[in-house]
Design a protein around this motif. Structure first.
Motif, short mmCIF file in Angstrom:
data_model
loop_
_atom_site.label_atom_id
_atom_site.label_comp_id
_atom_site.label_asym_id
_atom_site.label_seq_id
_atom_site.Cartn_x
_atom_site.Cartn_y
_atom_site.Cartn_z
N PRO A 21 27.49 98.40 139.58
CA PRO A 21 28.73 98.24 140.34
C PRO A 21 29.40 99.60 140.55
CG PRO A 21 28.62 96.65 138.55
CD PRO A 21 27.49 97.61 138.34
N ALA A 22 29.99 99.80 141.71
CA ALA A 22 30.65 101.08 142.00
C ALA A 22 31.89 100.84 142.86
CB ALA A 22 29.70 102.01 142.73
N PRO A 23 32.95 101.63 142.61
CA PRO A 23 34.16 101.46 143.43
C PRO A 23 33.90 101.86 144.88
CG PRO A 23 34.39 103.33 141.93
CD PRO A 23 33.10 102.66 141.58
N VAL A 24 34.65 101.25 145.78
CA VAL A 24 34.45 101.49 147.22
C VAL A 24 34.84 102.89 147.65
CG1 VAL A 24 34.63 99.10 147.94
CG2 VAL A 24 36.71 100.47 147.68
N GLY A 25 35.63 103.58 146.86
CA GLY A 25 36.03 104.92 147.23
C GLY A 25 36.78 105.57 146.09
N PRO A 26 36.98 106.87 146.19
CA PRO A 26 37.68 107.54 145.09
C PRO A 26 39.19 107.39 145.17
CG PRO A 26 37.05 109.14 146.76
CD PRO A 26 36.54 107.80 147.24
N GLY A 27 39.70 106.99 146.35
CA GLY A 27 41.15 107.04 146.56
C GLY A 27 41.86 105.75 146.19
N LEU A 28 43.18 105.87 145.98
CA LEU A 28 43.99 104.72 145.58
C LEU A 28 44.01 103.66 146.68
CD1 LEU A 28 45.87 103.64 143.33
CD2 LEU A 28 47.78 104.60 144.63
N ARG A 29 44.08 104.09 147.93
CA ARG A 29 44.18 103.12 149.02
C ARG A 29 42.96 102.19 149.07
NH1 ARG A 29 47.10 102.36 153.51
NH2 ARG A 29 46.11 100.93 154.96
#
Lengths: 134, 134, 134
Positions: A46-54
């Motif tokens: 699993p990996a987050p969709v992006g590094p940013g808060l938004r």
């Protein structure tokens, strides 16, 4: 006794231990802590969709919503949203994203508690929710 | 389906995003995370009543109580109190204040979880509560 | 109005303030945050069963279970488990212990949220749980 039912949205990544993404028992629907993971990809961690808060916030809220909907519920039934951020400097932007996401909510907004904790590397936000369905 | 109702005590500051200070749905009353803000003052940003743990804790508990009472409830209905402190050194003093505040409680004390997190600058304590009314 | 009942397992240490180890009201059973304290010893301060994650995690889960059972419930009724760890590096080992502990669970696993917080010195893990009984 009412039955306890696990709620598992089709695209969700497999939990890393023996817990459910959501559970319904009686009138209570509890959504487990969701993070900004994109849809599960076979053979990949699993990996987050992006590094940013938004990106992470909107994906996290979408993941909570998927559990609610898979359980036959919606944000309209949610009484409590618990928000775990990692940086107090994120509060204003998070609130703006939260308001944007909930612009179409018809009923009373849920209660919310926001605190600042540690999360695994790369994750900026985690959210869970409690809904009452009866 | 039972109706979801927002609970908004008159003197409370406006939440910084689209959430409610409290919500009632069915038999569940959820109080959002409260901090030691004094009564709202038009044109001024919310501010804690004092820098110290004592003032902030008592004000925070009073703010939770105001939500309970506005929702037709009281501490007697509360099953869970979540306490977020910022410093483990505050635990003994916080417990003394907690016992002082609840000296008059008639029924069984609520369950409680206390953990240490980050909070926005100037805030030493945040508290939320879950009540069951049926 | 349903009665609120405190749940106090016989061997549990006395809470450090006016709260209960567990509370039952209506269909809700809330277990307070449990840590890895061994059975109460008269005249001695509560102490964790060991310095390591394994001993503390298994004792903490046993302490939660004792509250559930004293309240006439079990893990089968639990809809939410909140896990507070102190170090993100503990996540894999904690998950392995969690799976080991819940190997015999018959019904749907509970939802879970895991965040990383501060705890009093010597404590590595704290866990609370919400059960729905009717």
């Amino acid at each position: 006794m009412s039955e306890k039912t696990a709620i598992t949205p089709a695209g969700h990544t497999t939990p890393p231990a023996r817990f459910s993404h959501g559970v319904r028992k009686g009138s209570i629907l509890q959504v487990a802590g969701q993070v900004g993971f994109g849809p599960a990809v076979p053979g990949q961690a699993p990996a987050p969709v992006g590094p940013g808060l938004r990106e992470q916030t909107l994906q996290t809220l979408a993941n909570v919503q998927a559990v609610l909907e898979e359980g036959g519920s919606s944000w309209e039934d949610v009484v409590m949203i618990r928000v775990y951020l990692t940086d107090t400097a994120h509060f204003p932007e998070f609130n703006a994203l939260f308001d944007e996401f909930f612009a179409g909510l018809k009923g009373a907004p849920a209660a919310r508690t926001t605190v600042y904790v540690g999360l695994p590397a790369g994750l900026l936000v985690e959210i869970d929710a409690l809904a009452v369905l009866d």
